[in-house]
Every structure is written in structure tokens, then in C-alpha cells.
Design a protein around this motif. Structure first.
Motif, PDB file in Angstrom:
ATOM      1  N   ASN B 749       0.811  -1.216   0.000  1.00  0.00           N
ATOM      2  CA  ASN B 749       0.000   0.000   0.000  1.00  0.00           C
ATOM      3  C   ASN B 749       0.848   1.271   0.000  1.00  0.00           C
ATOM      4  OD1 ASN B 749      -2.572  -1.124  -0.080  1.00  0.00           O
ATOM      5  ND2 ASN B 749      -2.600  -1.471   2.132  1.00  0.00           N
ATOM      6  N   SER B 750       2.154   1.109   0.053  1.00  0.00           N
ATOM      7  CA  SER B 750       3.065   2.264   0.053  1.00  0.00           C
ATOM      8  C   SER B 750       2.665   3.281   1.107  1.00  0.00           C
ATOM      9  CB  SER B 750       3.114   2.931  -1.331  1.00  0.00           C
ATOM     10  OG  SER B 750       3.775   2.097  -2.257  1.00  0.00           O
ATOM     11  N   ARG B 751       2.535   2.815   2.348  1.00  0.00           N
ATOM     12  CA  ARG B 751       2.133   3.717   3.419  1.00  0.00           C
ATOM     13  C   ARG B 751       2.646   3.180   4.741  1.00  0.00           C
ATOM     14  NH1 ARG B 751      -4.355   2.038   3.445  1.00  0.00           N
ATOM     15  NH2 ARG B 751      -4.082   0.097   4.635  1.00  0.00           N
ATOM     16  N   ILE B 752       2.511   4.021   5.769  1.00  0.00           N
ATOM     17  CA  ILE B 752       2.818   3.626   7.141  1.00  0.00           C
ATOM     18  C   ILE B 752       1.488   3.625   7.888  1.00  0.00           C
ATOM     19  CG2 ILE B 752       4.095   4.176   9.235  1.00  0.00           C
ATOM     20  CD1 ILE B 752       5.925   3.559   6.896  1.00  0.00           C
ATOM     21  N   GLN B 753       1.228   2.555   8.592  1.00  0.00           N
ATOM     22  CA  GLN B 753      -0.002   2.505   9.383  1.00  0.00           C
ATOM     23  C   GLN B 753       0.378   2.350  10.852  1.00  0.00           C
ATOM     24  OE1 GLN B 753      -4.450   0.455   9.031  1.00  0.00           O
ATOM     25  NE2 GLN B 753      -2.858  -0.173   7.636  1.00  0.00           N
ATOM     26  N   VAL B 754      -0.287   3.135  11.676  1.00  0.00           N
ATOM     27  CA  VAL B 754       0.034   3.155  13.102  1.00  0.00           C
ATOM     28  C   VAL B 754      -1.082   2.436  13.853  1.00  0.00           C
ATOM     29  CG1 VAL B 754       0.645   4.597  15.080  1.00  0.00           C
ATOM     30  CG2 VAL B 754       1.131   5.387  12.760  1.00  0.00           C
ATOM     31  N   PHE B 755      -0.701   1.489  14.703  1.00  0.00           N
ATOM     32  CA  PHE B 755      -1.662   0.702  15.478  1.00  0.00           C
ATOM     33  C   PHE B 755      -1.433   0.935  16.969  1.00  0.00           C
ATOM     34  CE2 PHE B 755      -3.541  -1.850  12.132  1.00  0.00           C
ATOM     35  CZ  PHE B 755      -2.583  -1.801  11.116  1.00  0.00           C
ATOM     36  N   ASP B 756      -2.524   0.808  17.730  1.00  0.00           N
ATOM     37  CA  ASP B 756      -2.392   0.917  19.178  1.00  0.00           C
ATOM     38  C   ASP B 756      -1.929  -0.430  19.727  1.00  0.00           C
ATOM     39  OD1 ASP B 756      -6.001   0.770  19.702  1.00  0.00           O
ATOM     40  OD2 ASP B 756      -4.554  -0.856  19.446  1.00  0.00           O
ATOM     41  N   PRO B 757      -1.652  -0.502  21.034  1.00  0.00           N
ATOM     42  CA  PRO B 757      -1.119  -1.753  21.592  1.00  0.00           C
ATOM     43  C   PRO B 757      -2.042  -2.961  21.393  1.00  0.00           C
ATOM     44  CG  PRO B 757      -0.725   0.046  23.117  1.00  0.00           C
ATOM     45  CD  PRO B 757      -1.559   0.600  22.018  1.00  0.00           C
ATOM     46  N   ASN B 758      -3.311  -2.699  21.142  1.00  0.00           N
ATOM     47  CA  ASN B 758      -4.230  -3.813  20.933  1.00  0.00           C
ATOM     48  C   ASN B 758      -4.458  -4.143  19.472  1.00  0.00           C
ATOM     49  OD1 ASN B 758      -4.696  -4.108  23.733  1.00  0.00           O
ATOM     50  ND2 ASN B 758      -6.068  -2.326  23.644  1.00  0.00           N
ATOM     51  N   GLY B 759      -3.753  -3.454  18.601  1.00  0.00           N
ATOM     52  CA  GLY B 759      -3.892  -3.746  17.176  1.00  0.00           C
ATOM     53  C   GLY B 759      -4.950  -2.921  16.491  1.00  0.00           C
ATOM     54  N   GLY B 760      -5.469  -1.890  17.140  1.00  0.00           N
ATOM     55  CA  GLY B 760      -6.443  -1.030  16.477  1.00  0.00           C
ATOM     56  C   GLY B 760      -5.740   0.068  15.708  1.00  0.00           C
ATOM     57  N   CYS B 761      -6.281   0.348  14.541  1.00  0.00           N
ATOM     58  CA  CYS B 761      -5.615   1.329  13.686  1.00  0.00           C
ATOM     59  C   CYS B 761      -5.810   2.730  14.249  1.00  0.00           C
ATOM     60  CB  CYS B 761      -6.175   1.255  12.262  1.00  0.00           C
ATOM     61  SG  CYS B 761      -5.515   2.531  11.191  1.00  0.00           S
ATOM     62  N   LEU B 762      -4.731   3.469  14.389  1.00  0.00           N
ATOM     63  CA  LEU B 762      -4.774   4.851  14.853  1.00  0.00           C
ATOM     64  C   LEU B 762      -4.681   5.834  13.698  1.00  0.00           C
ATOM     65  CD1 LEU B 762      -2.390   4.578  17.948  1.00  0.00           C
ATOM     66  CD2 LEU B 762      -4.884   4.811  17.972  1.00  0.00           C
ATOM     67  N   GLU B 763      -3.854   5.504  12.732  1.00  0.00           N
ATOM     68  CA  GLU B 763      -3.596   6.492  11.686  1.00  0.00           C
ATOM     69  C   GLU B 763      -2.955   5.806  10.497  1.00  0.00           C
ATOM     70  OE1 GLU B 763      -1.961  10.958  12.000  1.00  0.00           O
ATOM     71  OE2 GLU B 763      -0.365   9.478  12.225  1.00  0.00           O
ATOM     72  N   ILE B 764      -3.232   6.396   9.330  1.00  0.00           N
ATOM     73  CA  ILE B 764      -2.519   6.012   8.100  1.00  0.00           C
ATOM     74  C   ILE B 764      -1.715   7.217   7.646  1.00  0.00           C
ATOM     75  CG2 ILE B 764      -2.787   5.438   5.668  1.00  0.00           C
ATOM     76  CD1 ILE B 764      -5.244   3.800   6.449  1.00  0.00           C
ATOM     77  N   ILE B 765      -0.440   7.001   7.405  1.00  0.00           N
ATOM     78  CA  ILE B 765       0.440   8.094   6.976  1.00  0.00           C
ATOM     79  C   ILE B 765       0.918   7.798   5.568  1.00  0.00           C
ATOM     80  CG2 ILE B 765       2.594   9.325   7.429  1.00  0.00           C
ATOM     81  CD1 ILE B 765       2.341   8.442  10.351  1.00  0.00           C
ATOM     82  N   GLY B 766       0.722   8.765   4.708  1.00  0.00           N
ATOM     83  CA  GLY B 766       1.252   8.658   3.352  1.00  0.00           C
ATOM     84  C   GLY B 766       0.389   7.829   2.451  1.00  0.00           C
ATOM     85  N   GLY B 767       0.945   7.498   1.339  1.00  0.00           N
ATOM     86  CA  GLY B 767       0.304   6.726   0.292  1.00  0.00           C
ATOM     87  C   GLY B 767       1.270   6.698  -0.872  1.00  0.00           C
ATOM     88  N   PRO B 768       0.887   6.093  -1.975  1.00  0.00           N
ATOM     89  CA  PRO B 768       1.818   6.001  -3.107  1.00  0.00           C
ATOM     90  C   PRO B 768       2.177   7.366  -3.666  1.00  0.00           C
ATOM     91  CG  PRO B 768      -0.041   4.478  -3.364  1.00  0.00           C
ATOM     92  CD  PRO B 768      -0.373   5.369  -2.225  1.00  0.00           C
TER      93      PRO B 768
END
Lengths: 311, 805
Positions: B749-768
Motif C-alpha cells: 500500500n506504500s504507506r505507514i499505518q500506526v496501530f495501538d497496543p491492541n492492534g487497532g488502527c490509529l492512523e494512516i500516513i502517506g500513500g503512493p
């Protein structure tokens, strides 16, 4: 306006006086060294010598202005009234020529220490180790046509190498190899460091150069690597000599001893100016040179090299 | 005598002269029609073209049109050729023709153009400009020919064998000075003969203003010719100056090396400036003195003798060219033989010998310029002064000097530039401590310290333009340009602003340059993003970087497809690099850091772990090929836990994670197998260990992250294939911060995805994409102690640093 002109004249006169100030230092506590080693490495060594002994080293460094080794010519030209106390050379042939010309003192005139070597260098992005040539003879294969870089064989350590190869191989084989190499359209450059730069840039995948130049290229991030040492390699020591009639003989002796000390050699090895401490520690058999015979044949070999490579 | 080499040299000399003369003539046509201000500026550009070191220009063109040149794909021209040699030498020498011809045209009077307004365009050039300028053109051609004939460095790099090579072999290899001198005769004879042919002509020097208004010239030349010449000159300036200077200043390491080079070269900097300035002054003074002495008490003005042999002074002036034409090292030998004697030590052992060497070499310039300048003095004033009984000194001081000062200054400046770059003349006589920047440059060049060389070249360029800046400041202070107080303020303000900008530019470059392109980032965790590196194989450049790691001092390490490990400081400045021991089978991928501060680098094709010190020294290497437990088959990622145990993931023949002791000597555990169930893997491409020793595995082809306890017990997994929030597409790497947040790098997906300690998505950074903050197949991530995130943006061939808020 007169004031501004006076100020301008005063500035020019001051600049002139400053530029013309004598650089003759305290003669009793100084030594003059002509140094063909890399200033980047030699400078700290001279400073350490001064710190240890209190003797200031006033150095003149070599420059590849047009071609190598202006210092050797300077030593020869000055030999009637030598200005230099100690000559630090970075290869052996030039030093032996100077010794033969009587530039150094009669006894214990010069010595050798450490070593670097002649190597084949490759561009690791263009050539894998498996595909690299393993011998000098392979460089004459058609596969390497127009792909081999080397410095002009008439100058510097490349010249020494070609002279040594002639002695090792004999006239016939050496001439055949030289002609075949020349016919293979090698890229000739005006220095070993330029060879490394061109190989690193990708202008040629293979080159013949010195190990310390390869190390500098690697430190600069070039994608180059040297092939392992073989029996065709030539070991090139650093040399140091005390001139005949040196103006500061006692200080010269101290510097002469210091430069050959283990401390200095180790320091040069640690910065990759040298490969090792002593040639006899190298396990691989390398070229052995009869220097007297080489010097006798110097002119003839040089003329033949010019005839083959300067056409 | 190698006639083939001589032929090559003559060919290079002649063709360079023709091309350089054409360029210079074209530029002169345009500059003659420009106003004073723009003419001055372009003359400054021409001076820079003259002052640029040949190896800088040659390396620039090799970068573009060498065998591996970046332009070769769309411009199939090979600079490594005779044509390339001629091209580069022409780019270096065209200003000579420009200066000479422009100087000759300064004698144009408005009446000459106004007498027949129909004489314009081509007919103006053919009927008026060419006859007026051809002598100057010929003189410039002689000088250009001499410089091209003697040049060895440029042809050597471009594989053209020229005659000077044979001279250097004699001088350098066999120490045959006499033989070298003997061989030099063609290099001396040809220019001397040409000089003899033109000896009776004078040397015009350019002035920024002549009696002819630029507008009239422009009008008569015609807009077609004027703009054609203008376009050509602009392109010429870009190619001759713009490209090489850009190459010089655009390399970040040049600026990084500048402070060190400046500190180490202070003495050399002062020596360069002072020796060149003093020598130029001596040359001009001697030239003036020689001409003034030859002034007859009454009668003809100096230099009016026809044939050179009919005037001893003119003959000596012609002979003064000899030291310039001879190879400089031969001049050095001569000085040693003459002055290396006990009674000359005060001279020989001081910088005075260097001044003497320069003076001998360039006396001809000063003498001839003095002669020409004195010929342009108003004869009426001279006659009046003589009638009043003025002495020679008074004549010079009150009558001649006020009229010839600009020409003398121009001549001084040309000699200053020549001395600044001269190495040949002084290499054999420079005393200890008298090293100049030029000598230092060539010493470092010999040993391959290119970044330092570039930094020193910048310093030399600054020195080259310094006299112009001083002259400008002096003129402003004198008020020479002021017509009104308002214009004085405007001029002074503009100059101050220009000078301040130049100083700021240089100073800003003097600090180690951090990577560029700091861009604000829209993120709840990161404030901005910075680009580190660009595509290439040079220092600080990358070719598909795949792994990154950060050490205890927050230094960054990057491996890419060049087989290097590059180290950068925490602010992104390149520090050092080293080559992996072997790259024949493949390049390194997978990095980590152990508890001792060493950097671990995996070699998948060699099935081993390499342990490097932060200085790049290989301290350990372990691993054996195989699929058995304890062996490696395509290791992909490495991590170290708090117990110093080393974890390595593999894929291909086996899909697992193995745990070893710190030295890799003992296998402690094997985790996982091939599959898509809990605790099974399908290409475990990335590993990370958190503060609680939990192991996180980027299970890339299963498009998920799996989490294991420190004993290897499976804890949980999250992620599913896709592009939505919480989906993953080929997660290749991840890292975990102190708060337990996971930063997952998604190759697909050419991005960085940030997850919380339980695996829930917090944020998507960037893209292609290629803009800052966008990614193209990112392959690896690493966190530093401040929580900043590094991303190996592989297909963008760069590393991005995301700064923590």
C-alpha cells in the motif's frame, strides 16, 4: 581620497611584507621533510613527532600538478645545497633512483616500512566477484576490451609495477602482454585515484590500481572492491631517507627513526594508507624485484612502454 | 619525438582555438550591445569560466556524458573522445577571445556606425567589426592555442594522448630534465612564431564602457543577430559555468567538508591570496617601470617602434613570453640552479622565491599590458607635461596613471587569477609552510579526497572574485558611481545586500548541511518529514534502500542495493560507509542493533549474520546455510531482545523465526512453520522486540502482524489483506515505541499505518507517490530515542525521517 589611497597602499604593503616574511624557523629545533605521502595522514604524524620531541617538522608535500613526484626532481636539483633533511616516499622505485644518484647519506641512507599493494579493482554494481578477471593475462581477453582502467604505465607505481612484471616474466612474455593489453583499448588515466573514481563511477568495470586508493574510494562510498592478492601483486612499501648534507642531521635522524617506528606504521595501517606492517607478513607469494637490474633497464623499459601505450 | 602525439596536440590546439574563438566572438557581439551593468555582470561570469579548475569542468561533463553519464540515455554523445577534449577546452578558454575582441571594439566611435546606417547586420560584422577585431582575435587565438597545446590533464582523462605526456615521462620517470627541455621545443616554437608575426600589434584590453553607446551598436547589429548571439551566449554561460558550479555546490559533502577544509587550510588560503596579489602587483609594477624607463625624453611615445628588433625594449618584451611558454617545472629547475646557493638563502628559503617564480612566468602579461595602456594615453597631455619639465615619475603619477589605472587593474586581475591556480611554476620552489590552496588541491586530488577538493575549489572561487568585490566596495566608498545621493544610497544598499547574501549563502553552506525538503506532515504523531538522500551510487545516495537501523546515539544506518552500509548522523549528515564483504550473490537486507551498540546486518544470499561496530569494523560473522534447526535459509530480518538473544526470521524453504544466544553459538528456540494459521508464517519479512520482550513479526504474505510472548507463545494477530484502515498489504517491517504503538511499513500500500497496543488502527500516513510524506514500496522502518521514525522508501531511493511532535 588621498586617505583611501594611502590605506590601499598600506594594505598592499602589509600584504606584501606578510607574504614575503621569511619562513626560516628556529634552525635548532626544526627539521625539513619532503613528503610524498598523503598530507591528510602525514600531517598528524608530524604533529605527534613534534609533540613527542619538540622538533618542528616543516613539510613540503607533493602535488600531482602535471604528473607525480615533483619532490624527487626537487631533491635532485637541490642536491648540491640540500634544503631537505628527510624524504618520505610512498613507493620504492623513486627512492632507489634517488639513492643511486647519491641524494641520501652514504650509510643508513634510507629504509622501507609497511606496504600496500597493486590490485585489480572492480565495480561491484557492474561485476560480480565470480565474473571478475583473476589474472593480468585475462585483462587481454576480448571480453575486457575497452573495460579496463589503469594509470599511464610510464608514471608512478603503475610504472614500477610494469617494470617489475617485465623482470618477473621476461622480455618476450612481457612485451606480448603489453601489446595485447594496449590493443584491448584500456582506458588510461593520469593517476591511480582517478582509476578508482572512474571504476566507481562505472566508466569501466575493472581497473588496476593501488590498494590504498581503493580504500579511499570505499570510504567515499564508491561501489568498488579489490580482488584478493595473488602472486602477480607487487608490494609497495613506504620509504624514508636522510639526505646527504642534511641541514639538521640530528633532528633528521630522530625523524628517520620515528617514521619507521611501529607506532607510525600502525597508524598508517589503521587509516588504510598502508595495508600491513611488514612485507614479510604476507602469506601469498608476490613479485620479488631485483632493483639493481630494474634500474639498469629503466630507460629501455620506459621507452618501450611509451612506444606501446603512447601511440 | 612521437609525431603522432604531436599531431594530436596540434589537432587539439587548433580545433580548440577555432571553437573557442567562435564562442568568444559570438559572446563579444552580444556583450557589445548590452548596457554597462549587464556587460559587467556577464564579464564576471566569463571570468569565472576562466577561473574554474579544468578537472572540475571535466568531472562535471563526465558525470553527464561519460560512459555512465546520466544524459547518455537521451543524448548519445561520448565526452571521452577527441571531440570531448576540444569541447571542454573550448569551454575553459572562450573568455579569452571575448575579452580581447570586446576590448578592440571599445575603440568604435558612433560616427563609424552613423556614417552609413545601411551597414547593419551581417554587413556590419563583415565590413567593420571583423576588420577592427581580427588582430585582437588573432592574439586571443595565439593565447588559446598555447594553453590548449600545453594542457595534459583534460586530454588524459578523456583518453586523448597528447605530446606533453612524452615530456613528463622524460622529466618525471627518468629525471632527464635536459631531455624534457629539448622535447619541449614544439610547444615553445609554434607560439613564439605566432607571437613574432603579431608582435607589432598591440593588446587591447576590455573596458566596461567605450565611446559607442550600446543602444546604437544593438540597433545596427539588428535584433536577429543580437538575440541569436544572446541566446548562444546564455547557453554557453550555462554550460561553461552554470553546470560545473552547480555540480560543485550541489554535493552536500562539499559543504560538509568546507569547515574542516577551511580550518586545515587557513595558511594555504592566506598564502594563495597574498602571493597571487603581491606577484600580480610586482608584474604590473615591473612592466610599467620597464615601459616608463624606455620613454624617450622627447619625441615618440613608447612602443611606437615598428619591427620588434628595431627596439630593444620591444624585443625584451617579446622574449618575456618564453617563461610563460615553457613548462612551469622547467622554470622551477632553473630557479633552483640559480638561487639555491648560500648567498641567496634569504631569498630561496622564503616566499620571495615563489613571487619571483610567478613574476618570471607572467611578466609578459604585465609588460605588454603596460605598453598598450601607455599607448592609449592622451598625447596632448603628455606633451604638455614634458614641456613643463615633468620627470618620468611625475609623468606617470600625474598624467599617465589616472588614465591607465583601469587597464592596469584589469591586467593585475588577470595575472592574479593565473597565479592563484598556478602549480607548475612553484611546485619545485615553494618553501616549507608556503603551500598554496592550489598545491593543496592537487595533493588531495592525487589521493582521491574529492569532497575536500571540491570544498577547496569553492574557496578558490571565492578568492578569485574577492578582488572584484573589494574593488566594487572601494568604488562605492569613493562615490565614483554616484550621480545623486539617492542613487548612492541605492547602490550602497544593493551592494550591501548582495554581499550579505553572498556571505549568508557561503555561511549557510559552511554548516554541515542537513537533508533538504523538510515538509509539514499531517499526522497526529509526526510534525514534519525530511528527505535524506537521493538516487545514485555516490556518497549519501541510495539505490533501493531496504533496511534501516538506529544506534544508541541515534545515528542512522542504511543498506541498499549497492552493497553498502551508510551511516548518517542524527541530523542526516553522512558520516561514513563501508562495503559488505561479499555482494556477488546478492545484497544485504535486514538490520538490527545489539545491546553492545553494534549493528547487525543480514546477508540473505550468504545465510549469515554480520556484526559491525559503529565505525564499520566487522567484529563477528556467523551462520551456516541449511534448513536444519540452527542453520539459515534466506534470513530476512533480525532483532535483539533484552537478554541479548538474537532472533532471525527466514522464508522460502523454511518459514520460521529462530532464537540464538548473543554470539549465535547456541540455538535457543525455533518458532513457527509455513502456513497461515496462528503462529505460522508466509514470508516473515520484519521483526521487532518491544520493551517487554514481546516479539512482533511482519508476516508479509499473510498480510498480518503476529505477536508472541518472550517465551514464544502466540498472543494475537491483526490485519487482513486490503487497502482500508486496518487492512495491510505486504507489511514488510514494523517497529514499536515505548507506548506500545506499532508503526507498520506496508510495501503493497506504500504507506505507514500506526496501530495501538491492541492492534487497532490509529492512523494512516502517506500513500503512493514521490512527494515528501508519500512512499513507493517502503521496505524498512526504525525508531530513534526521540520517537522519530525512519522509513526506507525503496523505490523512491531515499530515506524519509518523520519528526515526532
Amino acid at each position: 581620497m588621498k586617505t583611501s589611497r594611502l590605506i590601499l597602499i598600506a594594505i598592499l604593503v602589509a600584504a606584501g611584507l606578510a607574504a614575503l616574511k621569511s619562513v626560516v624557523a628556529n634552525r635548532g629545533r626544526s627539521v625539513v621533510a619532503y613528503c610524498a605521502q598523503d598530507q591528510t595522514y602525514a600531517g598528524p604524524i608530524f604533529r605527534e613527532f613534534q609533540r613527542q620531541t619538540g622538533i618542528k617538522v616543516r613539510a613540503v608535500y607533493d602535488s600531482e600538478a602535471v604528473k607525480t613526484v615533483g619532490l624527487a626532481n626537487r631533491l635532485l636539483a637541490e642536491r648540491r645545497h640540500p634544503q631537505c633533511d628527510v624524504f618520505w616516499g610512498n613507493e620504492e622505485l623513486r627512492t632507489r633512483q634517488l639513492a643511486a644518484a647519491g641524494v641520501f647519506r652514504e650509510t643508513n641512507g634510507w629504509g622501507a616500512f609497511g606496504y600496500r599493494s597493486r590490485r585489480i579493482v572492480i565495480n561491484t554494481n557492474r561485476l560480480s566477484l565470480a565474473a571478475a578477471p583473476r589474472s593480468l593475462l585475462e585483462l587481454t581477453n576480448e571480453a575486457w576490451r575497452g573495460k579496463v582502467a589503469l594509470a599511464y604505465p610510464q608514471f608512478g607505481t603503475t610504472a614500477t609495477y610494469f617494470h617489475a612484471l617485465r623482470q618477473a616474466w621476461g622480455d618476450a612474455r612481457w612485451q606480448a602482454w603489453c601489446r595485447a593489453l594496449a590493443a584491448n583499448q584500456p582506458l588510461l588515466f593520469d593517476g591511480n585515484s582517478v582509476v578508482v573514481r572512474m571504476v566507481g563511477r562505472g566508466e569501466a568495470p575493472v581497473g588496476l590500481t593501488d590498494s590504498d586508493d581503493i580504500a579511499v574510494g570505499q570510504a567515499d562510498g564508491l561501489p568498488v572492491a579489490s580482488l584478493p592478492m595473488t602472486e602477480e601483486a607487487l608490494l609497495i612499501p613506504n620509504t624514508v631517507g636522510v639526505t646527504r648534507g642534511a641541514p639538521h642531521p640530528k633532528a633528521a635522524q630522530r625523524l628517520f627513526d620515528y617514521l619507521q617506528s611501529r607506532e607510525v606504521v600502525q597508524r598508517l595501517v589503521s587509516v588504510n594508507a598502508l595495508e600491513g606492517l611488514a612485507a614479510d607478513e604476507v602469506a601469498t607469494p608476490t613479485l620479488r624485484v631485483n632493483w639493481d637490474a630494474l634500474l639498469r633497464e629503466l630507460d629501455r623499459t620506459t621507452t618501450e612502454l611509451s612506444g606501446i601505450f603512447l601511440r | 619525438m612521437n609525431w603522432l602525439l604531436l599531431k594530436n596536440s596540434l589537432l587539439v590546439g587548433v580545433l580548440t582555438t577555432l571553437l573557442a574563438a567562435s564562442f568568444g566572438f559570438l559572446a563579444a557581439l552580444w556583450l557589445a550591445g548590452l548596457g554597462s551593468r549587464w556587460r559587467t555582470r556577464l564579464l564576471a561570469v566569463a571570468v569565472i569560466a576562466l577561473a574554474l579548475p579544468p578537472f572540475v569542468v571535466t568531472n562535471c561533463w563526465l558525470h553527464f556524458l561519460g560512459f555512465a553519464g546520466v544524459w547518455r540515455g537521451w543524448l548519445p554523445l561520448n565526452i571521452v573522445s577527441l571531440g570531448g577534449t576540444i569541447w571542454i577546452l573550448s569551454l575553459l578558454t572562450w573568455p579569452i577571445t571575448l575579452l580581447f575582441v570586446l576590448g578592440a571594439w571599445q575603440r568604435l566611435e558612433p560616427a563609424q556606425l552613423e556614417s552609413d546606417m545601411a551597414v547593419s547586420g551581417w554587413w556590419l560584422i563583415r565590413g567593420l567589426l571583423w576588420p577592427l577585431g581580427r588582430t585582437a582575435l588573432a592574439q586571443a587565438a595565439v593565447l588559446t592555442f598555447v594553453l590548449a597545446l600545453n594542457n595534459f590533464a583534460v586530454p588524459a582523462i578523456l583518453q586523448v594522448k597528447v605530446f606533453p605526456a612524452e615530456i613528463w615521462v622524460r622529466f618525471n620517470t627518468t629525471f632527464d630534465t635536459a631531455g624534457a627541455l629539448g622535447l619541449s621545443w614544439p610547444l615553445v616554437a609554434a607560439p613564439l612564431l605566432l607571437l613574432l608575426w603579431f608582435a607589432r600589434r598591440d593588446f587591447p584590453w576590455p573596458r566596461t564602457e567605450g565611446p559607442l553607446p550600446a543602444g546604437l551598436f544593438r540597433q545596427q547589429l539588428g535584433p536577429g543577430w543580437f538575440w541569436f548571439c544572446g541566446a548562444g551566449t546564455i547557453v554557453l554561460c550555462l554550460l561553461a559555468v552554470g553546470l560545473p558550479v552547480y555540480q560543485l555546490v550541489s554535493v552536500s559533502r562539499t559543504w560538509a567538508e568546507l569547515p574542516g577544509a577551511l580550518a586545515a587550510g587557513q595558511t594555504a588560503l592566506w598564502n594563495s591570496f597574498s602571493l597571487a596579489a603581491v606577484s600580480a602587483g610586482v608584474v604590473i609594477t615591473l612592466g610599467l617601470a620597464a615601459e616608463v624607463r624606455s620613454l624617450p625624453p622627447r619625441g615618440n611615445s613608447p612602443g611606437s617602434a615598428g619591427h620588434p628588433l628595431g627596439s630593444f625594449n620591444s624585443f625584451l618584451r617579446w622574449l618575456a613570453w618564453l617563461p610563460f611558454l615553457l613548462p612551469g617545472v622547467l622554470l622551477g629547475i632553473a630557479l633552483i640552479l640559480l638561487f639555491n646557493r648560500p648567498w641567496c638563502m634569504l631569498l630561496y628559503q622564503s616566499a620571495a622565491i615563489v613571487v619571483l617564480a610567478f613574476a618570471c612566468r607572467y611578466l609578459a602579461f604585465g609588460w605588454n599590458s603596460a605598453a598598450h595602456a601607455l599607448q592609449t594615453v592622451d598625447r596632448d597631455l603628455v606633451d604638455v607635461a614634458r614641456l613643463e619639465g615633468a620627470t618620468r615619475w611625475q609623468m606617470l603619477r600625474y598624467v599617465q596613471w589616472p588614465q591607465i589605472a583601469p587597464q592596469a587593474a584589469a591586467a593585475w586581475y588577470v595575472v592574479f587569477l593565473l597565479c592563484l591556480w598556478d602549480v607548475e611554476s612553484i611546485i619545485l620552489v615553494v618553501p616549507p609552510g608556503g603551500e598554496t590552496l592550489a598545491l593543496r588541491v592537487f595533493n588531495l586530488l592525487h589521493y582521491g579526497h574529492n569532497a575536500q577538493v571540491n570544498a577547496l575549489c569553492l574557496m578558490l572561487l571565492v578568492l578569485a572574485v574577492a578582488p572584484l568585490a573589494v574593488w566594487k566596495a572601494w568604488r562605492v566608498a569613493r562615490g565614483a558611481e554616484f550621480r545623486t545621493p539617492h542613487s548612492a544610497v541605492r547602490t550602497a544598499s544593493a551592494f550591501t545586500l548582495l554581499l550579505a547574501s553572498a556571505v549568508a549563502l557561503i555561511l549557510s553552506g559552511c554548516t554541515p548541511r542537513a537533508p533538504s525538503d523538510q515538509t509539514p506532515l499531517s499526522s497526529q504523531f509526526f510534525a514534519r518529514v525530511q528527505i535524506i538522500g537521493s538516487r545514485g551510487v555516490g556518497v549519501g545516495q541510495f539505490n533501493k534502500p531496504r533496511s534501516v537501523a538506529v544506534d544508541a546515539q541515534d545515528n542512522l544506518y542504511v543498506v541498499d542495493m549497492t552493497g553498502r552500509v551508510q551511516k548518517f548522523s542524527s541530523n542526516g549528515v553522512f558520516e561514513l560507509s563501508w562495503q559488505m564483504p561479499e555482494t556477488e550473490l546478492g545484497k544485504a537486507k535486514g538490520m538490527g542493533r545489539d545491546r553492545d551498540g553494534n549493528v547487525l546486518v543480514l546477508e540473505p544470499h550468504y545465510q549469515r549474520v554480520n556484526v559491525f561496530s559503529p565505525q564499520g569494523r566487522l567484529v563477528a560473522q556467523w551462520g551456516k546455510h541449511g534448513t536444519n534447526a540452527g542453520e539459515f535459509s534466506w534470513p530476512r530480518a533480525v532483532a535483539v531482545n533484552s537478554r541479548r538473544e538474537v532472533l532471525v526470521s527466514e522464508y522460502g524453504l523454511v518459514e520460521r523465526v529462530q532464537r540464538f544466544d548473543a554470539r549465535g553459538e547456541k540455538l535457543l528456540a525455533v518458532l513457527g512453520q509455513s502456513g497461515n494459521g496462528p503462529g505460522e508464517f508466509n514470508r516473515p519479512e520484519g521483526l521487532c522486540v518491544d520493551a517487554q520482550d514481546r516479539l512482533y513479526v511482519a508476516d508479509s504474505c499473510n498480510h498480518r502482524i503476529q505477536v508472541f510472548a518472550s517465551d514464544g507463545q502466540f498472543l494475537r494477530a491483526y490485519g487482513r489483506p486490503g487497502q482500508r484502515q486496518g487492512d495491510l498489504s505486504y507489511p514488510y517491517d514494523l517497529c514499536v515505541d515505548a507506548a506500545g504503538r506499532q508503526y507498520v511499513c506496508e510495501f503493497g500500500n506504500s504507506r505507514i499505518q500506526v496501530f495501538d497496543p491492541n492492534g487497532g488502527c490509529l492512523e494512516i500516513i502517506g500513500g503512493p507517490g514521490a512527494a515528501p510524506g508519500q512512499f513507493n514500496n517502503p521496505w524498512g522502518v526504525a525508531l530513534d530515542s526521540a520517537g522519530n521514525l525512519y522509513v526506507a522508501d525503496s523505490q523512491n531511493h531515499r530515506v524519509q525521517k518523520l519528526f515526532r511532535k
